[in-house]
Scaffold this active site. Structure first.
Site, PDB file in Angstrom:
ATOM      1  N   GLU A 121      26.006  47.473  43.576  1.00 16.55           N
ATOM      2  CA  GLU A 121      26.182  46.909  43.210  1.00 16.55           C
ATOM      3  C   GLU A 121      27.740  46.638  43.091  1.00 16.55           C
ATOM      4  O   GLU A 121      28.387  47.201  44.493  1.00 16.55           O
ATOM      5  CB  GLU A 121      26.769  48.264  41.834  1.00 16.55           C
ATOM      6  CG  GLU A 121      25.400  47.984  41.029  1.00 16.55           C
ATOM      7  CD  GLU A 121      25.302  49.449  39.696  1.00 16.55           C
ATOM      8  OE1 GLU A 121      24.906  49.039  39.053  1.00 16.55           O
ATOM      9  OE2 GLU A 121      25.937  50.008  39.467  1.00 16.55           O
ATOM     10  N   HIS A 243      35.749  47.985  32.204  1.00 16.37           N
ATOM     11  CA  HIS A 243      34.738  47.745  32.678  1.00 16.37           C
ATOM     12  C   HIS A 243      34.907  46.315  32.839  1.00 16.37           C
ATOM     13  O   HIS A 243      35.358  45.650  31.601  1.00 16.37           O
ATOM     14  CB  HIS A 243      33.399  47.617  32.102  1.00 16.37           C
ATOM     15  CG  HIS A 243      32.470  48.107  33.023  1.00 16.37           C
ATOM     16  ND1 HIS A 243      32.016  46.705  32.561  1.00 16.37           N
ATOM     17  CD2 HIS A 243      31.610  48.362  33.194  1.00 16.37           C
ATOM     18  CE1 HIS A 243      30.999  46.596  33.386  1.00 16.37           C
ATOM     19  NE2 HIS A 243      30.236  47.480  33.804  1.00 16.37           N
ATOM     20  N   ARG A 289      36.441  47.113  40.142  1.00 16.93           N
ATOM     21  CA  ARG A 289      36.137  46.851  39.337  1.00 16.93           C
ATOM     22  C   ARG A 289      37.644  46.758  38.669  1.00 16.93           C
ATOM     23  O   ARG A 289      37.531  45.531  37.075  1.00 16.93           O
ATOM     24  CB  ARG A 289      35.615  48.099  37.604  1.00 16.93           C
ATOM     25  CG  ARG A 289      33.919  48.157  38.048  1.00 16.93           C
ATOM     26  CD  ARG A 289      33.646  49.470  37.174  1.00 16.93           C
ATOM     27  NE  ARG A 289      32.349  49.408  37.722  1.00 16.93           N
ATOM     28  CZ  ARG A 289      32.182  50.462  36.238  1.00 16.93           C
ATOM     29  NH1 ARG A 289      31.982  51.572  36.166  1.00 16.93           N
ATOM     30  NH2 ARG A 289      30.341  49.882  36.633  1.00 16.93           N
ATOM     31  N   HIS A 350      36.358  52.029  30.313  1.00 17.18           N
ATOM     32  CA  HIS A 350      35.488  52.317  30.355  1.00 17.18           C
ATOM     33  C   HIS A 350      34.883  54.349  31.015  1.00 17.18           C
ATOM     34  O   HIS A 350      34.453  54.520  30.859  1.00 17.18           O
ATOM     35  CB  HIS A 350      34.098  51.541  31.606  1.00 17.18           C
ATOM     36  CG  HIS A 350      33.243  52.092  31.871  1.00 17.18           C
ATOM     37  ND1 HIS A 350      32.492  51.873  30.844  1.00 17.18           N
ATOM     38  CD2 HIS A 350      32.876  52.230  32.863  1.00 17.18           C
ATOM     39  CE1 HIS A 350      30.989  51.973  31.456  1.00 17.18           C
ATOM     40  NE2 HIS A 350      31.410  52.279  33.201  1.00 17.18           N
ATOM     41  N   ARG A 385      37.343  54.462  40.212  1.00 19.46           N
ATOM     42  CA  ARG A 385      36.113  54.355  40.619  1.00 19.46           C
ATOM     43  C   ARG A 385      34.917  53.973  40.997  1.00 19.46           C
ATOM     44  O   ARG A 385      34.514  52.619  40.584  1.00 19.46           O
ATOM     45  CB  ARG A 385      34.894  55.262  39.427  1.00 19.46           C
ATOM     46  CG  ARG A 385      33.824  56.091  39.740  1.00 19.46           C
ATOM     47  CD  ARG A 385      33.167  56.028  38.052  1.00 19.46           C
ATOM     48  NE  ARG A 385      33.023  55.198  37.340  1.00 19.46           N
ATOM     49  CZ  ARG A 385      32.378  54.553  36.862  1.00 19.46           C
ATOM     50  NH1 ARG A 385      30.996  55.022  37.878  1.00 19.46           N
ATOM     51  NH2 ARG A 385      31.737  53.966  35.410  1.00 19.46           N
TER      52      ARG A 385
END
Length: 537
Positions: A121, A243, A289, A350, A385
Protein backbone atom coordinates in the site's frame (compact mmCIF):
# COMPACT_ATOMS: atom_id res chain seq x y z
CA UNK A 1 -37.05 11.74 40.79
CA UNK A 2 -33.33 11.07 40.17
CA UNK A 3 -32.70 7.67 38.65
CA UNK A 4 -29.14 6.54 39.19
CA UNK A 5 -27.43 3.23 38.82
CA UNK A 6 -23.83 2.40 39.56
CA UNK A 7 -21.66 -0.28 37.99
CA UNK A 8 -18.35 -1.55 39.36
CA UNK A 9 -15.41 -3.18 37.60
CA UNK A 10 -11.66 -3.45 37.71
CA UNK A 11 -11.15 -2.09 34.20
CA UNK A 12 -13.57 0.09 32.24
CA UNK A 13 -12.87 0.09 28.50
CA UNK A 14 -14.63 2.93 26.68
CA UNK A 15 -14.76 1.87 23.04
CA UNK A 16 -15.29 -1.47 21.32
CA UNK A 17 -12.99 -1.55 18.28
CA UNK A 18 -9.71 -3.41 17.75
CA UNK A 19 -7.87 -1.53 20.52
CA UNK A 20 -10.55 -1.80 23.20
CA UNK A 21 -11.48 -5.42 22.54
CA UNK A 22 -7.86 -6.58 22.36
CA UNK A 23 -7.02 -4.96 25.69
CA UNK A 24 -10.19 -6.26 27.32
CA UNK A 25 -9.43 -9.83 26.25
CA UNK A 26 -5.87 -9.65 27.58
CA UNK A 27 -6.88 -8.10 30.92
CA UNK A 28 -10.03 -10.17 31.54
CA UNK A 29 -8.29 -13.25 33.03
CA UNK A 30 -7.08 -11.00 35.86
CA UNK A 31 -10.16 -8.93 36.70
CA UNK A 32 -13.68 -7.82 35.87
CA UNK A 33 -13.95 -5.76 32.67
CA UNK A 34 -16.77 -3.59 31.35
CA UNK A 35 -16.71 -2.64 27.67
CA UNK A 36 -18.74 0.46 26.87
CA UNK A 37 -19.98 0.75 23.29
CA UNK A 38 -21.74 3.89 22.06
CA UNK A 39 -23.69 1.95 19.45
CA UNK A 40 -23.77 -1.74 18.59
CA UNK A 41 -20.47 -3.42 19.30
CA UNK A 42 -19.38 -3.62 15.67
CA UNK A 43 -20.24 -0.08 14.61
CA UNK A 44 -16.76 1.43 15.10
CA UNK A 45 -14.10 2.28 12.55
CA UNK A 46 -12.39 -1.13 12.87
CA UNK A 47 -15.33 -2.92 11.29
CA UNK A 48 -15.08 -0.75 8.17
CA UNK A 49 -11.28 -0.99 7.75
CA UNK A 50 -10.66 -2.64 4.40
CA UNK A 51 -6.94 -2.65 3.71
CA UNK A 52 -5.13 -4.61 6.41
CA UNK A 53 -2.47 -4.56 9.11
CA UNK A 54 1.22 -3.89 8.51
CA UNK A 55 3.86 -6.28 9.87
CA UNK A 56 7.06 -7.87 8.58
CA UNK A 57 6.21 -11.48 7.68
CA UNK A 58 8.22 -11.82 4.46
CA UNK A 59 11.89 -12.86 4.49
CA UNK A 60 12.81 -10.25 1.88
CA UNK A 61 11.37 -7.49 4.09
CA UNK A 62 12.86 -6.09 7.30
CA UNK A 63 11.77 -4.30 10.45
CA UNK A 64 14.25 -1.55 9.63
CA UNK A 65 12.54 -1.02 6.27
CA UNK A 66 9.14 -0.78 7.99
CA UNK A 67 10.62 1.79 10.39
CA UNK A 68 12.08 3.88 7.58
CA UNK A 69 8.88 3.81 5.50
CA UNK A 70 6.87 4.93 8.54
CA UNK A 71 9.28 7.80 9.27
CA UNK A 72 9.33 8.97 5.65
CA UNK A 73 5.53 9.09 5.54
CA UNK A 74 5.51 10.91 8.90
CA UNK A 75 7.43 13.80 7.31
CA UNK A 76 10.02 14.25 10.06
CA UNK A 77 7.65 14.21 13.04
CA UNK A 78 7.60 10.54 14.03
CA UNK A 79 9.12 9.73 17.39
CA UNK A 80 11.93 7.25 16.75
CA UNK A 81 11.48 5.22 19.94
CA UNK A 82 7.77 4.74 19.30
CA UNK A 83 8.23 3.68 15.67
CA UNK A 84 10.88 1.13 16.66
CA UNK A 85 8.75 -0.10 19.57
CA UNK A 86 5.72 -0.75 17.36
CA UNK A 87 7.63 -2.21 14.41
CA UNK A 88 9.59 -4.56 16.67
CA UNK A 89 6.42 -5.79 18.39
CA UNK A 90 4.31 -5.98 15.23
CA UNK A 91 4.77 -9.65 14.37
CA UNK A 92 4.12 -11.12 17.85
CA UNK A 93 1.06 -8.90 18.31
CA UNK A 94 -0.34 -9.88 14.90
CA UNK A 95 0.41 -13.50 15.80
CA UNK A 96 -1.75 -12.98 18.90
CA UNK A 97 -4.61 -12.01 16.59
CA UNK A 98 -4.02 -15.13 14.50
CA UNK A 99 -3.92 -17.30 17.63
CA UNK A 100 -7.25 -15.77 18.66
CA UNK A 101 -8.98 -16.74 15.46
CA UNK A 102 -8.35 -13.92 12.98
CA UNK A 103 -7.96 -15.48 9.53
CA UNK A 104 -5.68 -13.63 7.12
CA UNK A 105 -5.49 -14.61 3.45
CA UNK A 106 -2.87 -17.16 2.42
CA UNK A 107 -1.37 -18.11 -0.95
CA UNK A 108 0.43 -21.09 -2.48
CA UNK A 109 4.15 -21.38 -1.71
CA UNK A 110 5.73 -23.66 -4.30
CA UNK A 111 4.36 -26.81 -2.72
CA UNK A 112 5.38 -25.79 0.78
CA UNK A 113 3.11 -24.66 3.61
CA UNK A 114 0.91 -21.81 2.33
CA UNK A 115 2.20 -18.38 3.35
CA UNK A 116 0.29 -15.21 4.09
CA UNK A 117 -0.70 -13.20 1.05
CA UNK A 118 0.88 -9.79 1.55
CA UNK A 119 -0.16 -6.71 -0.37
CA UNK A 120 1.59 -3.35 -0.79
CA UNK A 121 0.00 0.00 0.00
CA UNK A 122 0.92 3.66 -0.31
CA UNK A 123 4.21 4.61 1.32
CA UNK A 124 5.41 1.02 1.87
CA UNK A 125 8.49 -0.20 0.00
CA UNK A 126 7.59 -3.89 0.44
CA UNK A 127 4.57 -6.13 0.49
CA UNK A 128 3.87 -6.31 4.22
CA UNK A 129 0.09 -5.88 4.59
CA UNK A 130 -1.72 -8.90 5.97
CA UNK A 131 -5.39 -8.84 5.02
CA UNK A 132 -8.63 -10.76 4.72
CA UNK A 133 -9.58 -9.92 1.14
CA UNK A 134 -10.89 -6.34 1.39
CA UNK A 135 -12.77 -6.84 4.68
CA UNK A 136 -9.88 -7.11 7.14
CA UNK A 137 -11.45 -4.91 9.78
CA UNK A 138 -14.73 -6.81 9.70
CA UNK A 139 -12.94 -10.15 10.14
CA UNK A 140 -10.86 -8.78 13.04
CA UNK A 141 -13.87 -7.16 14.70
CA UNK A 142 -16.06 -10.26 14.43
CA UNK A 143 -13.36 -12.53 15.82
CA UNK A 144 -12.47 -10.26 18.74
CA UNK A 145 -16.04 -9.49 19.71
CA UNK A 146 -17.06 -13.15 19.58
CA UNK A 147 -14.24 -13.89 22.02
CA UNK A 148 -15.38 -11.00 24.23
CA UNK A 149 -19.02 -12.16 24.23
CA UNK A 150 -17.88 -15.59 25.41
CA UNK A 151 -15.58 -14.40 28.20
CA UNK A 152 -17.10 -14.74 31.68
CA UNK A 153 -15.16 -11.74 33.06
CA UNK A 154 -16.31 -9.31 30.37
CA UNK A 155 -19.58 -7.35 30.53
CA UNK A 156 -20.62 -5.45 27.42
CA UNK A 157 -22.83 -2.36 27.65
CA UNK A 158 -24.08 -1.30 24.23
CA UNK A 159 -25.80 1.98 23.32
CA UNK A 160 -24.16 3.83 26.19
CA UNK A 161 -22.35 7.17 25.77
CA UNK A 162 -19.54 8.13 28.11
CA UNK A 163 -20.32 11.68 29.25
CA UNK A 164 -17.32 12.64 31.38
CA UNK A 165 -14.53 11.13 33.44
CA UNK A 166 -14.78 11.43 37.23
CA UNK A 167 -11.57 12.46 39.01
CA UNK A 168 -10.83 11.71 42.64
CA UNK A 169 -11.22 15.32 43.79
CA UNK A 170 -14.99 14.74 43.45
CA UNK A 171 -14.77 12.36 46.42
CA UNK A 172 -12.13 14.16 48.49
CA UNK A 173 -8.89 13.06 46.82
CA UNK A 174 -6.41 14.31 44.23
CA UNK A 175 -7.46 15.76 40.89
CA UNK A 176 -4.95 13.85 38.79
CA UNK A 177 -6.47 10.43 39.47
CA UNK A 178 -9.43 9.03 37.49
CA UNK A 179 -11.85 6.84 39.45
CA UNK A 180 -14.88 6.47 37.20
CA UNK A 181 -17.13 7.87 34.50
CA UNK A 182 -20.66 9.10 33.96
CA UNK A 183 -22.47 7.32 31.14
CA UNK A 184 -25.78 7.95 29.42
CA UNK A 185 -27.84 4.87 28.71
CA UNK A 186 -29.42 5.61 25.34
CA UNK A 187 -31.92 2.76 25.54
CA UNK A 188 -33.47 3.89 28.82
CA UNK A 189 -32.44 7.56 28.70
CA UNK A 190 -30.92 7.93 32.13
CA UNK A 191 -27.44 8.61 33.49
CA UNK A 192 -25.42 5.94 35.30
CA UNK A 193 -21.92 5.93 36.69
CA UNK A 194 -19.17 3.32 36.67
CA UNK A 195 -16.53 2.89 39.36
CA UNK A 196 -13.27 1.36 38.12
CA UNK A 197 -9.68 0.88 39.18
CA UNK A 198 -8.52 1.66 35.66
CA UNK A 199 -10.16 3.36 32.70
CA UNK A 200 -9.05 2.86 29.11
CA UNK A 201 -10.12 5.27 26.37
CA UNK A 202 -10.35 3.46 23.03
CA UNK A 203 -12.95 5.70 21.40
CA UNK A 204 -11.30 6.23 18.03
CA UNK A 205 -10.88 9.47 16.13
CA UNK A 206 -12.76 12.66 15.40
CA UNK A 207 -13.27 12.80 11.64
CA UNK A 208 -16.97 13.46 12.10
CA UNK A 209 -16.01 17.12 12.59
CA UNK A 210 -15.84 17.24 8.78
CA UNK A 211 -18.65 17.39 6.27
CA UNK A 212 -17.16 14.55 4.21
CA UNK A 213 -15.70 11.58 6.06
CA UNK A 214 -15.11 7.88 5.53
CA UNK A 215 -15.73 7.23 9.23
CA UNK A 216 -18.86 5.82 10.85
CA UNK A 217 -21.18 8.28 12.58
CA UNK A 218 -19.85 7.50 16.05
CA UNK A 219 -16.35 8.98 15.34
CA UNK A 220 -17.02 12.20 17.22
CA UNK A 221 -13.83 12.70 19.24
CA UNK A 222 -15.43 11.71 22.54
CA UNK A 223 -12.32 10.35 24.23
CA UNK A 224 -10.15 13.31 23.25
CA UNK A 225 -12.72 15.80 24.53
CA UNK A 226 -13.31 13.93 27.81
CA UNK A 227 -9.59 13.57 28.50
CA UNK A 228 -8.98 17.27 27.75
CA UNK A 229 -11.77 18.33 30.11
CA UNK A 230 -10.30 16.06 32.80
CA UNK A 231 -6.83 17.59 32.44
CA UNK A 232 -4.87 15.61 29.81
CA UNK A 233 -2.55 17.17 27.27
CA UNK A 234 -3.15 16.59 23.55
CA UNK A 235 -0.81 16.83 20.58
CA UNK A 236 -0.68 17.13 16.78
CA UNK A 237 -4.41 17.53 16.18
CA UNK A 238 -3.69 19.69 13.12
CA UNK A 239 -2.83 16.46 11.31
CA UNK A 240 -6.12 14.97 10.16
CA UNK A 241 -5.66 12.53 7.34
CA UNK A 242 -7.88 12.79 4.30
CA UNK A 243 -8.27 9.47 2.54
CA UNK A 244 -7.75 10.14 -1.17
CA UNK A 245 -10.36 7.75 -2.49
CA UNK A 246 -13.86 7.77 -1.08
CA UNK A 247 -16.70 7.00 -3.44
CA UNK A 248 -18.45 10.06 -4.84
CA UNK A 249 -22.07 8.96 -4.95
CA UNK A 250 -25.30 10.42 -3.52
CA UNK A 251 -26.32 7.09 -1.98
CA UNK A 252 -22.97 6.25 -0.37
CA UNK A 253 -21.70 9.21 1.63
CA UNK A 254 -18.85 7.40 3.40
CA UNK A 255 -17.84 4.37 1.31
CA UNK A 256 -14.06 4.19 1.43
CA UNK A 257 -12.28 2.59 -1.52
CA UNK A 258 -9.38 0.68 -0.04
CA UNK A 259 -5.75 1.75 -0.46
CA UNK A 260 -5.09 -1.78 -1.68
CA UNK A 261 -6.77 -0.91 -4.99
CA UNK A 262 -3.88 1.41 -5.79
CA UNK A 263 -1.49 -1.06 -4.21
CA UNK A 264 -2.67 -3.64 -6.75
CA UNK A 265 -2.32 -1.29 -9.71
CA UNK A 266 -5.37 1.00 -9.92
CA UNK A 267 -4.75 4.39 -11.56
CA UNK A 268 -6.06 7.83 -10.65
CA UNK A 269 -7.46 9.64 -13.68
CA UNK A 270 -9.12 12.84 -14.80
CA UNK A 271 -12.50 12.84 -16.49
CA UNK A 272 -10.75 12.62 -19.88
CA UNK A 273 -9.06 9.37 -18.85
CA UNK A 274 -5.54 10.74 -18.39
CA UNK A 275 -3.43 9.90 -15.33
CA UNK A 276 -2.21 12.77 -13.16
CA UNK A 277 -0.34 11.39 -10.13
CA UNK A 278 2.84 10.94 -12.17
CA UNK A 279 2.90 14.75 -12.48
CA UNK A 280 2.93 15.20 -8.69
CA UNK A 281 5.20 12.47 -7.29
CA UNK A 282 7.57 9.85 -8.70
CA UNK A 283 5.75 7.22 -6.63
CA UNK A 284 2.56 8.11 -8.54
CA UNK A 285 -0.50 6.34 -7.07
CA UNK A 286 1.63 4.81 -4.30
CA UNK A 287 2.67 8.16 -2.82
CA UNK A 288 1.61 8.80 0.81
CA UNK A 289 -1.98 9.79 1.37
CA UNK A 290 -1.37 13.49 2.04
CA UNK A 291 0.31 13.91 -1.36
CA UNK A 292 -2.38 11.93 -3.19
CA UNK A 293 -5.24 13.76 -1.45
CA UNK A 294 -3.78 17.20 -2.24
CA UNK A 295 -3.20 16.19 -5.87
CA UNK A 296 -6.84 15.11 -6.24
CA UNK A 297 -8.04 18.29 -4.52
CA UNK A 298 -5.81 20.40 -6.79
CA UNK A 299 -7.08 18.75 -9.98
CA UNK A 300 -10.71 19.04 -8.91
CA UNK A 301 -10.32 22.77 -8.22
CA UNK A 302 -8.20 23.41 -11.31
CA UNK A 303 -10.69 21.73 -13.63
CA UNK A 304 -13.83 22.72 -11.73
CA UNK A 305 -14.84 19.07 -11.37
CA UNK A 306 -16.80 17.48 -8.53
CA UNK A 307 -14.62 14.39 -8.49
CA UNK A 308 -11.72 12.47 -10.02
CA UNK A 309 -11.69 8.77 -10.97
CA UNK A 310 -10.10 5.48 -9.94
CA UNK A 311 -9.46 2.94 -12.70
CA UNK A 312 -8.67 -0.75 -12.29
CA UNK A 313 -10.35 -1.95 -15.48
CA UNK A 314 -6.98 -3.02 -16.94
CA UNK A 315 -6.93 -5.91 -14.44
CA UNK A 316 -8.83 -9.12 -15.19
CA UNK A 317 -12.35 -9.63 -13.86
CA UNK A 318 -11.19 -12.71 -11.92
CA UNK A 319 -8.38 -10.71 -10.29
CA UNK A 320 -10.75 -7.92 -9.22
CA UNK A 321 -13.40 -10.27 -7.84
CA UNK A 322 -10.80 -12.32 -5.95
CA UNK A 323 -8.95 -9.38 -4.35
CA UNK A 324 -11.85 -6.96 -3.85
CA UNK A 325 -15.03 -9.02 -3.53
CA UNK A 326 -16.76 -6.73 -1.03
CA UNK A 327 -15.90 -3.55 -2.94
CA UNK A 328 -17.05 -5.12 -6.20
CA UNK A 329 -20.42 -6.13 -4.75
CA UNK A 330 -21.04 -2.81 -2.98
CA UNK A 331 -20.28 -0.86 -6.14
CA UNK A 332 -22.47 -3.20 -8.19
CA UNK A 333 -25.32 -2.45 -5.81
CA UNK A 334 -24.83 1.23 -6.71
CA UNK A 335 -24.85 0.38 -10.44
CA UNK A 336 -21.08 0.79 -10.86
CA UNK A 337 -19.17 -2.09 -12.47
CA UNK A 338 -15.56 -1.59 -11.39
CA UNK A 339 -14.39 -4.24 -13.87
CA UNK A 340 -15.53 -2.05 -16.77
CA UNK A 341 -16.05 1.50 -15.44
CA UNK A 342 -14.02 4.24 -13.81
CA UNK A 343 -15.02 4.82 -10.17
CA UNK A 344 -15.81 8.45 -9.17
CA UNK A 345 -13.86 9.46 -6.04
CA UNK A 346 -13.21 12.42 -3.72
CA UNK A 347 -10.93 12.83 -0.68
CA UNK A 348 -12.66 12.60 2.70
CA UNK A 349 -11.59 12.99 6.33
CA UNK A 350 -10.33 9.62 7.44
CA UNK A 351 -7.90 9.41 10.34
CA UNK A 352 -6.95 11.59 13.31
CA UNK A 353 -3.15 11.45 13.62
CA UNK A 354 -2.98 13.40 16.89
CA UNK A 355 -4.73 12.84 20.18
CA UNK A 356 -4.21 12.30 23.90
CA UNK A 357 -0.53 12.19 24.84
CA UNK A 358 0.51 8.77 26.16
CA UNK A 359 3.73 6.91 26.95
CA UNK A 360 4.66 3.47 25.59
CA UNK A 361 2.36 1.86 28.16
CA UNK A 362 -0.61 3.89 26.96
CA UNK A 363 -0.65 5.95 30.16
CA UNK A 364 -2.03 9.49 29.99
CA UNK A 365 -1.22 12.45 32.25
CA UNK A 366 -3.84 11.23 34.74
CA UNK A 367 -3.23 8.34 37.09
CA UNK A 368 -5.17 5.17 36.19
CA UNK A 369 -6.28 6.57 32.82
CA UNK A 370 -5.01 4.97 29.61
CA UNK A 371 -5.65 5.79 25.96
CA UNK A 372 -5.00 3.44 23.04
CA UNK A 373 -5.69 3.45 19.33
CA UNK A 374 -6.73 6.44 17.24
CA UNK A 375 -7.76 8.47 20.30
CA UNK A 376 -4.11 8.67 21.40
CA UNK A 377 -0.94 10.44 20.38
CA UNK A 378 1.94 7.96 20.56
CA UNK A 379 4.33 9.59 18.10
CA UNK A 380 3.97 6.77 15.55
CA UNK A 381 2.27 8.70 12.76
CA UNK A 382 4.04 12.05 12.87
CA UNK A 383 2.60 14.40 10.28
CA UNK A 384 0.97 11.63 8.23
CA UNK A 385 -0.06 8.04 8.90
CA UNK A 386 1.27 5.42 6.52
CA UNK A 387 -1.33 2.94 5.34
CA UNK A 388 -2.23 -0.01 7.62
CA UNK A 389 -0.21 1.15 10.63
CA UNK A 390 -3.43 2.13 12.41
CA UNK A 391 -4.72 -1.36 13.24
CA UNK A 392 -1.15 -2.28 14.15
CA UNK A 393 -0.90 0.61 16.64
CA UNK A 394 -4.19 -0.53 18.20
CA UNK A 395 -2.96 -4.06 18.76
CA UNK A 396 0.55 -3.21 20.00
CA UNK A 397 -0.64 -0.58 22.48
CA UNK A 398 -3.50 -2.79 23.65
CA UNK A 399 -0.88 -5.40 24.52
CA UNK A 400 1.49 -2.87 26.09
CA UNK A 401 -1.20 -1.16 28.19
CA UNK A 402 -2.71 -4.48 29.27
CA UNK A 403 0.64 -5.67 30.64
CA UNK A 404 0.96 -2.50 32.73
CA UNK A 405 -2.62 -2.73 34.01
CA UNK A 406 -2.26 -6.42 34.89
CA UNK A 407 0.92 -5.62 36.84
CA UNK A 408 -0.92 -3.01 38.95
CA UNK A 409 -4.35 -4.58 39.12
CA UNK A 410 -3.88 -6.76 42.18
CA UNK A 411 -2.54 -3.88 44.25
CA UNK A 412 -5.56 -1.63 43.73
CA UNK A 413 -8.96 -1.36 45.35
CA UNK A 414 -12.15 0.11 43.98
CA UNK A 415 -12.59 3.84 44.66
CA UNK A 416 -15.18 5.13 47.10
CA UNK A 417 -18.78 5.59 46.08
CA UNK A 418 -19.06 8.17 43.31
CA UNK A 419 -21.24 11.29 43.38
CA UNK A 420 -24.60 10.86 41.70
CA UNK A 421 -25.44 12.65 38.49
CA UNK A 422 -27.58 15.70 39.26
CA UNK A 423 -30.15 16.57 36.61
CA UNK A 424 -32.68 18.11 38.98
CA UNK A 425 -32.30 21.57 37.42
CA UNK A 426 -32.66 20.57 33.75
CA UNK A 427 -35.66 19.90 31.55
CA UNK A 428 -36.40 18.05 28.33
CA UNK A 429 -35.58 20.12 25.27
CA UNK A 430 -38.18 21.13 22.73
CA UNK A 431 -35.49 22.71 20.50
CA UNK A 432 -33.55 19.76 19.09
CA UNK A 433 -33.30 21.72 15.83
CA UNK A 434 -30.68 23.93 17.49
CA UNK A 435 -28.34 20.95 17.77
CA UNK A 436 -28.96 19.83 14.20
CA UNK A 437 -28.35 23.33 12.84
CA UNK A 438 -25.14 23.83 14.83
CA UNK A 439 -23.91 20.39 13.90
CA UNK A 440 -24.28 21.06 10.16
CA UNK A 441 -22.64 24.46 10.51
CA UNK A 442 -19.65 23.05 12.40
CA UNK A 443 -18.93 20.30 9.89
CA UNK A 444 -19.19 22.67 6.94
CA UNK A 445 -16.95 25.36 8.44
CA UNK A 446 -14.34 22.73 9.37
CA UNK A 447 -14.39 21.42 5.80
CA UNK A 448 -14.08 24.91 4.30
CA UNK A 449 -11.61 26.48 6.75
CA UNK A 450 -9.70 23.56 8.31
CA UNK A 451 -9.65 21.21 5.33
CA UNK A 452 -6.95 19.94 2.97
CA UNK A 453 -5.62 23.47 2.26
CA UNK A 454 -5.62 26.16 5.00
CA UNK A 455 -4.78 29.83 5.53
CA UNK A 456 -4.45 32.08 8.58
CA UNK A 457 -7.71 33.85 7.73
CA UNK A 458 -9.61 30.62 7.31
CA UNK A 459 -8.37 29.29 10.65
CA UNK A 460 -9.24 32.55 12.44
CA UNK A 461 -12.75 32.45 10.98
CA UNK A 462 -13.14 28.84 12.06
CA UNK A 463 -12.04 29.56 15.63
CA UNK A 464 -14.35 32.55 16.03
CA UNK A 465 -17.37 30.60 14.86
CA UNK A 466 -16.48 27.54 16.96
CA UNK A 467 -16.27 29.72 20.07
CA UNK A 468 -19.74 31.14 19.38
CA UNK A 469 -21.16 27.66 18.84
CA UNK A 470 -19.53 26.50 22.08
CA UNK A 471 -21.27 29.25 24.03
CA UNK A 472 -24.62 28.22 22.58
CA UNK A 473 -24.07 24.55 23.37
CA UNK A 474 -22.72 25.33 26.85
CA UNK A 475 -25.98 27.10 27.64
CA UNK A 476 -27.99 24.31 26.05
CA UNK A 477 -26.05 21.63 28.00
CA UNK A 478 -26.65 23.49 31.27
CA UNK A 479 -30.41 23.72 30.80
CA UNK A 480 -31.53 20.53 29.07
CA UNK A 481 -31.24 16.81 29.60
CA UNK A 482 -28.50 15.04 27.71
CA UNK A 483 -29.03 13.27 24.40
CA UNK A 484 -26.78 11.45 21.96
CA UNK A 485 -26.66 14.39 19.54
CA UNK A 486 -25.99 16.91 22.31
CA UNK A 487 -23.14 14.87 23.79
CA UNK A 488 -21.54 14.31 20.39
CA UNK A 489 -21.84 17.96 19.37
CA UNK A 490 -20.35 19.08 22.69
CA UNK A 491 -17.36 16.82 22.06
CA UNK A 492 -17.04 17.71 18.37
CA UNK A 493 -16.92 21.42 19.22
CA UNK A 494 -14.21 20.82 21.82
CA UNK A 495 -12.08 18.75 19.46
CA UNK A 496 -12.61 21.20 16.58
CA UNK A 497 -11.31 24.00 18.78
CA UNK A 498 -8.23 21.93 19.65
CA UNK A 499 -7.62 21.08 15.99
CA UNK A 500 -7.75 24.72 14.94
CA UNK A 501 -5.53 25.81 17.85
CA UNK A 502 -2.93 23.23 16.84
CA UNK A 503 -3.11 24.35 13.21
CA UNK A 504 -2.65 28.00 14.17
CA UNK A 505 0.47 27.13 16.17
CA UNK A 506 2.20 25.34 13.27
CA UNK A 507 3.91 27.93 11.06
CA UNK A 508 4.88 25.60 8.24
CA UNK A 509 3.42 23.10 5.78
CA UNK A 510 4.23 19.55 6.75
CA UNK A 511 2.48 16.29 5.99
CA UNK A 512 -1.26 16.62 6.43
CA UNK A 513 -1.06 20.28 7.45
CA UNK A 514 -0.80 22.45 4.35
CA UNK A 515 -1.18 26.22 4.61
CA UNK A 516 -0.80 28.77 1.84
CA UNK A 517 0.66 31.28 4.33
CA UNK A 518 3.57 29.02 5.30
CA UNK A 519 4.22 26.73 2.30
CA UNK A 520 7.78 25.76 3.32
CA UNK A 521 9.12 23.33 5.90
CA UNK A 522 10.75 24.67 9.04
CA UNK A 523 14.24 23.39 9.79
CA UNK A 524 13.47 22.65 13.42
CA UNK A 525 10.11 21.15 14.14
CA UNK A 526 8.38 19.46 17.06
CA UNK A 527 4.96 18.09 18.01
CA UNK A 528 2.27 20.68 18.66
CA UNK A 529 1.29 20.24 22.32
CA UNK A 530 -1.71 21.86 24.01
CA UNK A 531 -1.98 21.99 27.82
CA UNK A 532 -5.47 22.34 29.31
CA UNK A 533 -6.67 24.71 31.95
CA UNK A 534 -9.31 23.06 34.06
CA UNK A 535 -12.68 24.18 32.84
CA UNK A 536 -16.21 22.89 33.13
CA UNK A 537 -19.19 23.35 30.84
Amino acid sequence: MNINREHQCDVLVIGSGAAGLSLALQVAPYGKVIILSKSSLNEGATYYAQGGIAAVFDESDSIESHIQDTKIAGAGLCEDDTVKFIANNAKPCVQWLIDNGVLFDREENNGKKPRYHLTQEGGHSHRRILHSADTTGMVMQNSLQNNAYNHSNITILEYCNAIDLITEDKIGGEHNKVVGAYIWNRRYEYVENIRAQFIVLATGGASKVYQYTSNPDISSGDGIAMAWRAGCRVANLEFNQFHPTCLFHPKAKNLLLTEALRGEGAYLKRIDGTRFMIEFDKRAELAPRDIVARAIDFEMKRLGEECMYLDITHKSIDFIKKHFPSTHIRLQNLCIDMTKELIPIVPAAHYTCGGIIVNQKGQTDLSQLYAIGEVSYTGLHGANRIASNSLLECIVYAWSASQEIIKKLRKKELPKKLPEWDDSQVTCSDEEIVIQHNWRELRLLMWDYMGIVRTNKRLARALRRIELLQKEICEYYSNFKVSNNLLELRNLLQVSELMVQCAMKRKESRGLHYTLDYPELQNNTAPTILIPKRKKY
